[in-house]
Motif scaffolding. Sequence first.
Motif, PDB file in Angstrom:
ATOM      1  N   VAL A 101     -13.117  27.613 -80.627  1.00  0.00           N
ATOM      2  CA  VAL A 101     -13.958  27.939 -79.484  1.00  0.00           C
ATOM      3  C   VAL A 101     -15.049  26.885 -79.392  1.00  0.00           C
ATOM      4  N   ASN A 102     -15.320  26.419 -78.187  1.00  0.00           N
ATOM      5  CA  ASN A 102     -16.359  25.418 -77.977  1.00  0.00           C
ATOM      6  C   ASN A 102     -17.597  26.106 -77.420  1.00  0.00           C
ATOM      7  N   MET A 103     -18.737  25.908 -78.085  1.00  0.00           N
ATOM      8  CA  MET A 103     -20.008  26.456 -77.620  1.00  0.00           C
ATOM      9  C   MET A 103     -20.993  25.295 -77.514  1.00  0.00           C
ATOM     10  N   GLN A 104     -21.281  24.897 -76.301  1.00  0.00           N
ATOM     11  CA  GLN A 104     -22.238  23.825 -76.021  1.00  0.00           C
ATOM     12  C   GLN A 104     -21.933  22.555 -76.816  1.00  0.00           C
ATOM     13  N   GLY A 105     -20.665  22.164 -76.818  1.00  0.00           N
ATOM     14  CA  GLY A 105     -20.267  20.908 -77.450  1.00  0.00           C
ATOM     15  C   GLY A 105     -19.961  21.005 -78.935  1.00  0.00           C
ATOM     16  N   GLU A 106     -20.175  22.152 -79.560  1.00  0.00           N
ATOM     17  CA  GLU A 106     -19.860  22.343 -80.972  1.00  0.00           C
ATOM     18  C   GLU A 106     -18.594  23.180 -81.079  1.00  0.00           C
ATOM     19  N   GLU A 107     -17.656  22.739 -81.906  1.00  0.00           N
ATOM     20  CA  GLU A 107     -16.433  23.496 -82.116  1.00  0.00           C
ATOM     21  C   GLU A 107     -16.586  24.466 -83.281  1.00  0.00           C
TER      22      GLU A 107
ATOM     23  N   VAL B  19     -20.593  34.831 -78.045  1.00  0.00           N
ATOM     24  CA  VAL B  19     -21.295  35.352 -76.886  1.00  0.00           C
ATOM     25  C   VAL B  19     -22.338  34.371 -76.385  1.00  0.00           C
ATOM     26  N   LYS B  20     -23.219  33.900 -77.305  1.00  0.00           N
ATOM     27  CA  LYS B  20     -24.271  32.977 -76.891  1.00  0.00           C
ATOM     28  C   LYS B  20     -24.815  32.218 -78.101  1.00  0.00           C
ATOM     29  N   LYS B  21     -25.448  31.109 -77.822  1.00  0.00           N
ATOM     30  CA  LYS B  21     -26.120  30.323 -78.846  1.00  0.00           C
ATOM     31  C   LYS B  21     -27.421  31.034 -79.211  1.00  0.00           C
TER      32      LYS B  21
ATOM     33  N   ARG C 228     -22.170  27.114 -87.600  1.00  0.00           N
ATOM     34  CA  ARG C 228     -21.389  25.877 -87.724  1.00  0.00           C
ATOM     35  C   ARG C 228     -22.317  24.862 -88.344  1.00  0.00           C
ATOM     36  N   THR C 229     -22.029  24.476 -89.589  1.00  0.00           N
ATOM     37  CA  THR C 229     -22.883  23.531 -90.289  1.00  0.00           C
ATOM     38  C   THR C 229     -22.342  22.119 -90.176  1.00  0.00           C
ATOM     39  N   THR C 230     -23.227  21.175 -90.412  1.00  0.00           N
ATOM     40  CA  THR C 230     -22.839  19.769 -90.375  1.00  0.00           C
ATOM     41  C   THR C 230     -22.184  19.389 -91.700  1.00  0.00           C
ATOM     42  N   PRO C 231     -21.368  18.333 -91.704  1.00  0.00           N
ATOM     43  CA  PRO C 231     -20.772  17.870 -92.966  1.00  0.00           C
ATOM     44  C   PRO C 231     -21.825  17.467 -94.002  1.00  0.00           C
ATOM     45  N   GLU C 232     -22.984  16.977 -93.523  1.00  0.00           N
ATOM     46  CA  GLU C 232     -24.054  16.589 -94.452  1.00  0.00           C
ATOM     47  C   GLU C 232     -24.559  17.783 -95.234  1.00  0.00           C
ATOM     48  N   LEU C 233     -24.770  18.923 -94.540  1.00  0.00           N
ATOM     49  CA  LEU C 233     -25.234  20.122 -95.228  1.00  0.00           C
ATOM     50  C   LEU C 233     -24.166  20.632 -96.182  1.00  0.00           C
ATOM     51  N   GLU C 234     -22.922  20.610 -95.773  1.00  0.00           N
ATOM     52  CA  GLU C 234     -21.860  21.097 -96.642  1.00  0.00           C
ATOM     53  C   GLU C 234     -21.773  20.254 -97.910  1.00  0.00           C
TER      54      GLU C 234
END
Length: 161
Positions: free
Chosen positions: A98-104, A114-116, A142-148
Amino acid sequence: GNLSKKGGMRWQTRYFVLDGCKLRYYKDMSDLSHVRGELSLDSKSTVANLTSKTNGFQVVLAGGGQALKLAAESAAVAKLWKEALTTAIENASAMHTVNMQGEEFVIDEHYELVKKVGAGAYGMVCAGTDTKNVEYNAELSRTTPELEAELDAAGGDPSEE
């Protein structure tokens, strides 16, 4: 973690991250802002031994048209990767993107975004609905690879301590 990847005729060490049904690789752990490649695993993907390379295995995508040949530093590490990839493939049939405002977000099929709710340097949080258990709401992040990578290096999620 680090795996050797065959590209053309050469094997090169790359840093791999398995995130849900996505297998991404980077030049190394210090360059997580630049994804070198990404495979989307689905229920038709397979993991097979690669007998031509010590501790080798391959990820074959649906239809057999594309295969990523990999090798681990030991048989134990190869076994862990193969198990993790097999589990991701098994789980892929119950997931959707699912894409939410450009983030998968790759989430279970019974969740709907539902919403950001918020976003920051380390990712985005969205409110969602669990369609199986309609009395429950969900927060999905949805975390960034840097945080992971930071969490992996620290041994897990510091908020769980």
